[in-house]
Structure formats: C-alpha cells, structure tokens
Design a protein around this motif. Structure first.
Motif, PDB file in Angstrom:
ATOM      1  N   UNK A   9       0.851  -1.188   0.000  1.00  0.00           N
ATOM      2  CA  UNK A   9       0.000   0.000   0.000  1.00  0.00           C
ATOM      3  C   UNK A   9       0.885   1.236   0.000  1.00  0.00           C
ATOM      4  N   UNK A  10       0.591   2.179  -0.892  1.00  0.00           N
ATOM      5  CA  UNK A  10       1.290   3.453  -0.897  1.00  0.00           C
ATOM      6  C   UNK A  10       0.248   4.560  -0.960  1.00  0.00           C
ATOM      7  N   UNK A  17       7.522   9.326  -7.200  1.00  0.00           N
ATOM      8  CA  UNK A  17       8.362   8.189  -7.610  1.00  0.00           C
ATOM      9  C   UNK A  17       8.980   8.510  -8.970  1.00  0.00           C
ATOM     10  N   UNK A  18      10.301   8.605  -9.054  1.00  0.00           N
ATOM     11  CA  UNK A  18      10.929   8.978 -10.315  1.00  0.00           C
ATOM     12  C   UNK A  18      10.914   7.876 -11.379  1.00  0.00           C
ATOM     13  N   UNK A  24       7.067  -0.728  -9.948  1.00  0.00           N
ATOM     14  CA  UNK A  24       6.101  -1.785 -10.258  1.00  0.00           C
ATOM     15  C   UNK A  24       6.789  -3.154 -10.308  1.00  0.00           C
ATOM     16  N   UNK A  25       7.970  -3.217 -10.908  1.00  0.00           N
ATOM     17  CA  UNK A  25       8.708  -4.487 -10.963  1.00  0.00           C
ATOM     18  C   UNK A  25       9.103  -4.951  -9.565  1.00  0.00           C
ATOM     19  N   UNK A  34      -1.411 -13.826  -5.942  1.00  0.00           N
ATOM     20  CA  UNK A  34      -2.720 -13.319  -5.526  1.00  0.00           C
ATOM     21  C   UNK A  34      -2.642 -12.073  -4.646  1.00  0.00           C
ATOM     22  N   UNK A  35      -1.433 -11.544  -4.445  1.00  0.00           N
ATOM     23  CA  UNK A  35      -1.261 -10.341  -3.623  1.00  0.00           C
ATOM     24  C   UNK A  35      -1.807  -9.106  -4.318  1.00  0.00           C
ATOM     25  N   UNK A  36      -1.915  -8.021  -3.568  1.00  0.00           N
ATOM     26  CA  UNK A  36      -2.504  -6.776  -4.082  1.00  0.00           C
ATOM     27  C   UNK A  36      -1.541  -5.607  -3.909  1.00  0.00           C
ATOM     28  N   UNK A  37      -1.565  -4.717  -4.889  1.00  0.00           N
ATOM     29  CA  UNK A  37      -0.796  -3.475  -4.851  1.00  0.00           C
ATOM     30  C   UNK A  37      -1.798  -2.344  -4.957  1.00  0.00           C
TER      31      UNK A  37
END
Length: 41
Positions: A9-10, A17-18, A24-25, A34-37
C-alpha cells in the motif's frame, strides 16, 4: 531471504516516484501470488 507479502500500500507518494516501472517491478517481485498493490494518490 525475504518472504513474499500479500499487500503493498502506498499513499500520497506515487507522484514523487521517479521511476514508476522500476517500482512496479519491485512490487511484483515482492508480492505473493494473488497479492494486491494499492495506490492512493
């Protein structure tokens, strides 16, 4: 060795973020299957 995480979570930080593709990588590598961002901006 680090363990995968279920949730990343951000909040109020994504605009600063530059290198978003690199972030993302890194998140993809850290997430368990199955995790979430979640991005709240």
């Amino acid at each position: 060795m680090s363990r995968p995480v279920d949730f990343v979570f951000t909040a109020n930080a994504f605009d600063g973020v530059p290198d978003r593709p690199r972030l993302a990588r890194a998140v993809r590598e850290a997430l368990a299957p199955g995790g979430h961002f979640v991005i709240v901006n």
